[in-house]
Scaffold this motif. Structure first.
Motif: not given
Length: 166
Positions: A79-92
């Motif tokens: 879940q932590l890795a998914f959340y971290a990547a999801s934050v950047y997914r908004q931009f790129t």
């Protein structure tokens, strides 16, 4: 050698990008088409971002660079890795790099894949792609703000303009 970097666009909102988002690149826009706050903003920006002549404003500022992929290193898919990547997914596009272990369950890999987040597995001397990152195509002010912040960080740490200005 390209033009001297002027730094990140700063100001209110997303660094004043709300104003630039309504201005096309290069064609002049009548100042009367802008709100008083936006007219005030464009009249105080640093040289090179836009020019005001004959009652018209022309935007010259373009995104400072392109950030094709945000990479996150994680010990495992969770879940932590998914959340971290999801934050950047908004931009790129975003991807998680997992070191030397195949994920124990395909459930997490499926979740990352469905979200468009890439997953790379470092296996000794090579990297295996378990899921390819999906790229975002639409341009938003948030993406431009992210790129400005990334460009400013790059300039701060290297002292030079980013190599890719597209």
């Amino acid at each position: 050698m390209g033009p001297e970097p002027i730094g990140a666009v700063t100001g209110y909102g997303f660094g004043g990008l709300g104003t630039f988002g309504i201005l096309p690149e290069n064609p002049a826009v009548p100042l009367t088409a802008l709100t008083p706050a936006r007219r005030d903003f464009v009249s105080h920006v640093p040289a090179g971002i836009c020019t005001i002549t004959g009652g018209h404003v022309t935007r010259h500022a373009v995104r400072a660079c392109r950030v094709p992929l945000a990479g996150i290193a994680a010990p495992r898919l969770n879940q932590l890795a998914f959340y971290a990547a999801s934050v950047y997914r908004q931009f790129t596009a975003a991807a998680v790099r997992v070191a030397r272990r195949r994920p124990r369950t395909d459930d997490w890999l499926d979740r990352f894949t469905r979200a468009g987040i890439g997953v790379f597995l470092d296996d000794d001397a090579r990297t295996n792609t378990l899921s390819r990152p999906q790229h975002r195509l639409r341009a938003t002010l948030e993406i431009w703000w992210f790129v400005e912040a990334a460009s400013a960080a790059y300039i701060h740490h290297t002292g030079q303009a980013p190599p890719d200005r597209s």
